[in-house]
Design a protein around this motif. Structure first.
Motif, mmCIF file in Angstrom:
data_model
loop_
_atom_site.group_PDB
_atom_site.id
_atom_site.type_symbol
_atom_site.label_atom_id
_atom_site.label_comp_id
_atom_site.label_asym_id
_atom_site.label_seq_id
_atom_site.Cartn_x
_atom_site.Cartn_y
_atom_site.Cartn_z
ATOM 1 N N THR A 30 -10.978 -49.201 -131.269
ATOM 2 C CA THR A 30 -10.276 -50.652 -131.342
ATOM 3 C C THR A 30 -9.116 -50.663 -130.436
ATOM 4 N N ILE A 31 -8.469 -49.593 -130.177
ATOM 5 C CA ILE A 31 -7.277 -49.521 -129.116
ATOM 6 C C ILE A 31 -7.164 -48.108 -128.713
ATOM 7 N N ILE A 32 -6.707 -47.831 -127.454
ATOM 8 C CA ILE A 32 -6.758 -46.617 -126.664
ATOM 9 C C ILE A 32 -5.155 -46.386 -126.497
ATOM 10 N N THR A 33 -4.460 -45.277 -126.572
ATOM 11 C CA THR A 33 -2.963 -45.199 -126.467
ATOM 12 C C THR A 33 -2.743 -44.151 -125.311
ATOM 13 N N PRO A 34 -3.145 -44.099 -124.000
ATOM 14 C CA PRO A 34 -2.998 -43.096 -123.089
ATOM 15 C C PRO A 34 -1.458 -43.063 -122.585
ATOM 16 N N ASN A 35 -0.875 -41.953 -122.177
ATOM 17 C CA ASN A 35 0.463 -42.007 -121.645
ATOM 18 C C ASN A 35 0.202 -42.129 -120.164
ATOM 19 N N ILE A 36 1.055 -42.177 -119.287
ATOM 20 C CA ILE A 36 0.959 -42.480 -117.939
ATOM 21 C C ILE A 36 0.070 -41.609 -117.152
ATOM 22 N N MET A 90 -6.035 -44.059 -110.604
ATOM 23 C CA MET A 90 -4.911 -44.785 -109.873
ATOM 24 C C MET A 90 -3.655 -44.042 -110.140
ATOM 25 N N ASP A 91 -2.595 -44.297 -109.292
ATOM 26 C CA ASP A 91 -1.294 -43.677 -109.269
ATOM 27 C C ASP A 91 -0.344 -44.780 -110.214
ATOM 28 N N ILE A 92 0.180 -44.697 -111.376
ATOM 29 C CA ILE A 92 1.041 -45.496 -111.995
ATOM 30 C C ILE A 92 2.522 -45.175 -111.718
ATOM 31 N N LYS A 93 3.117 -46.084 -111.101
ATOM 32 C CA LYS A 93 4.542 -45.829 -110.742
ATOM 33 C C LYS A 93 5.697 -46.990 -111.652
ATOM 34 N N ASN A 94 5.093 -48.153 -111.951
ATOM 35 C CA ASN A 94 5.860 -49.098 -112.605
ATOM 36 C C ASN A 94 5.126 -50.012 -113.647
ATOM 37 N N ILE A 95 5.839 -50.943 -113.889
ATOM 38 C CA ILE A 95 5.125 -51.767 -115.059
ATOM 39 C C ILE A 95 3.941 -52.412 -114.513
ATOM 40 N N ASP A 96 4.186 -52.990 -112.993
ATOM 41 C CA ASP A 96 2.881 -53.810 -112.759
ATOM 42 C C ASP A 96 1.646 -52.790 -112.468
ATOM 43 N N ASP A 97 1.862 -51.504 -112.289
ATOM 44 C CA ASP A 97 0.707 -50.653 -112.231
ATOM 45 C C ASP A 97 0.021 -50.343 -113.497
ATOM 46 N N LEU A 119 -3.071 -49.759 -124.966
ATOM 47 C CA LEU A 119 -1.458 -49.440 -124.940
ATOM 48 C C LEU A 119 -1.301 -48.304 -124.120
ATOM 49 N N ILE A 120 -0.657 -48.638 -123.099
ATOM 50 C CA ILE A 120 -0.126 -47.464 -122.086
ATOM 51 C C ILE A 120 1.269 -47.326 -122.352
ATOM 52 N N LYS A 121 1.551 -45.854 -122.482
ATOM 53 C CA LYS A 121 2.921 -45.579 -123.060
ATOM 54 C C LYS A 121 3.862 -45.315 -121.642
ATOM 55 N N GLY A 122 5.070 -45.873 -121.518
ATOM 56 C CA GLY A 122 5.688 -45.745 -120.426
ATOM 57 C C GLY A 122 6.576 -44.719 -120.657
ATOM 58 N N GLY A 123 6.614 -43.751 -121.413
ATOM 59 C CA GLY A 123 7.833 -42.729 -121.586
ATOM 60 C C GLY A 123 8.047 -41.804 -120.344
ATOM 61 N N HIS A 124 6.929 -41.610 -119.581
ATOM 62 C CA HIS A 124 7.038 -40.790 -118.404
ATOM 63 C C HIS A 124 7.525 -41.520 -117.180
ATOM 64 N N LEU A 125 7.757 -42.835 -117.177
ATOM 65 C CA LEU A 125 8.332 -43.490 -116.115
ATOM 66 C C LEU A 125 9.942 -43.177 -115.860
ATOM 67 N N ASN A 126 10.157 -43.490 -114.736
ATOM 68 C CA ASN A 126 11.698 -43.038 -114.554
ATOM 69 C C ASN A 126 12.796 -44.258 -114.879
ATOM 70 N N ASP A 127 12.290 -45.391 -115.252
ATOM 71 C CA ASP A 127 13.000 -46.370 -115.650
ATOM 72 C C ASP A 127 13.059 -46.608 -117.205
ATOM 73 N N ASP A 128 13.366 -47.828 -117.655
ATOM 74 C CA ASP A 128 12.909 -47.871 -119.143
ATOM 75 C C ASP A 128 11.911 -47.349 -119.808
ATOM 76 N N ALA A 129 11.963 -46.893 -121.072
ATOM 77 C CA ALA A 129 10.622 -46.377 -121.725
ATOM 78 C C ALA A 129 9.872 -47.629 -122.167
ATOM 79 N N ILE A 130 9.164 -48.229 -121.376
ATOM 80 C CA ILE A 130 8.301 -49.616 -121.908
ATOM 81 C C ILE A 130 7.065 -49.116 -121.930
ATOM 82 N N ASP A 131 6.271 -49.772 -123.209
ATOM 83 C CA ASP A 131 4.841 -49.531 -123.476
ATOM 84 C C ASP A 131 4.354 -50.777 -123.104
ATOM 85 N N VAL A 132 3.154 -51.029 -122.561
ATOM 86 C CA VAL A 132 2.557 -52.083 -122.171
ATOM 87 C C VAL A 132 1.049 -52.198 -122.737
#
Length: 269
Positions: A132-138, A147-154, A171-184
């Motif tokens: 139903t949903i997959i929840t990978p981190n970066i 691909m190489d994810i570096k920002n929200i657009d990626d 749902l991609i978790k953004g905890g490993h981004l350098n900016d705000d911890a935003i999940d998409v």
């Protein structure tokens, strides 16, 4: 009481895996059940070793549950090899399991490989299409989307790629981004963003397991996908806020903070 099943590995120090899943289910007042796929030797300093249970034993565990109990949601965690992955996928399809939350556990925080390299293609072809949903981190999304994810657009681009592989929601978790911890979140049509506060603590053992289990619990209770994620994000933020040390390394989050009389913070999406 809603009944939620976790299919994952066992964490001997109790911070992640099956143990974290069952704690999360209990905190959400749903009945937790478990299928153990692997036994790990680990502590707060890292994973020392892992032993996969025979596929036949895993199959018997799954059949034992579904032949007797109605399962309202399934959380999938550590499935370390292609035989285990294909067996779990075939059985979930056979029993027409619903509300499947896939947390594609690939590597521990200490760098121990929890998913064999040759099993990634099996995860993509067998598990992603039925979840139903997959929840990978970066890092996991990088491998799945290639691909190489570096920002929200990626993150948004990777969401579309993974959605095309068959996942209904990504749902991609953004905890490993350098900016705000935003999940998409991508629902096949549009995007939702869930912003989290960065909490200054080293004690984040089991955060991915806990979030995905909370989502499964909330789906089982009848909440839609956006509300389930929003509630689960609020839960994991408070659990991290109240995390604690139990050893020399990375300590666990507090799954039962609400029952200890601590201040509960309402995080807005």
């Amino acid at each position: 009481m809603k009944k939620v099943l976790t299919i994952a590995g066992s964490d001997s120090c109790g911070g992640a895996g099956i143990q974290a899943d069952l704690k999360t289910f209990s905190a959400h007042l749903v009945y937790g059940m478990s299928i153990i796929t692997s036994v790990t030797a680990q502590n707060t300093q890292g994973v020392i070793d892992a032993y996969d249970l025979p596929v036949e034993v895993i199959e018997k565990q799954i059949r034992a549950i579904f032949n007797d109990i109605n399962v309202d949601a399934v959380k999938i965690g550590m499935l370390s090899n292609s035989r285990i992955i294909s067996t779990v996928a075939d059985l979930l399809k056979f029993y027409r399991a619903k509300n499947i939350v896939l947390d594609p556990v690939m590597i521990s925080k200490s760098g121990f490989k929890l998913l064999k390299d040759d099993a990634i293609s099996s995860l993509i072809s067998n598990l992603i299409p039925i979840c139903t949903i997959i929840t990978p981190n970066i890092h996991e999304a990088n491998l799945i989307a290639q691909m190489d994810i570096k920002n929200i657009d990626d993150m948004k681009k990777a969401c579309r790629i993974i959605n095309d592989l068959g996942a209904r929601y990504v749902l991609i978790k953004g905890g490993h981004l350098n900016d705000d911890a935003i999940d998409v979140l991508f629902d096949g049509k549009g995007y939702y963003q869930f912003k989290g506060n960065r909490i200054k603590t080293k004690n984040t053992h089991g955060t991915g397991c806990t979030l995905s289990s909370a989502i499964a619990a909330n789906l089982a209770k009848g909440f839609d996908i956006v509300e389930s994620i929003s509630k689960s994000k609020n839960y994991i933020q408070n659990a991290i806020e109240n995390s604690f040390s139990i050893g020399l390394g990375v300590g666990p989050v507090d799954h039962f903070y609400e029952f200890r009389g601590v201040e509960v913070i309402k995080y807005e999406r």
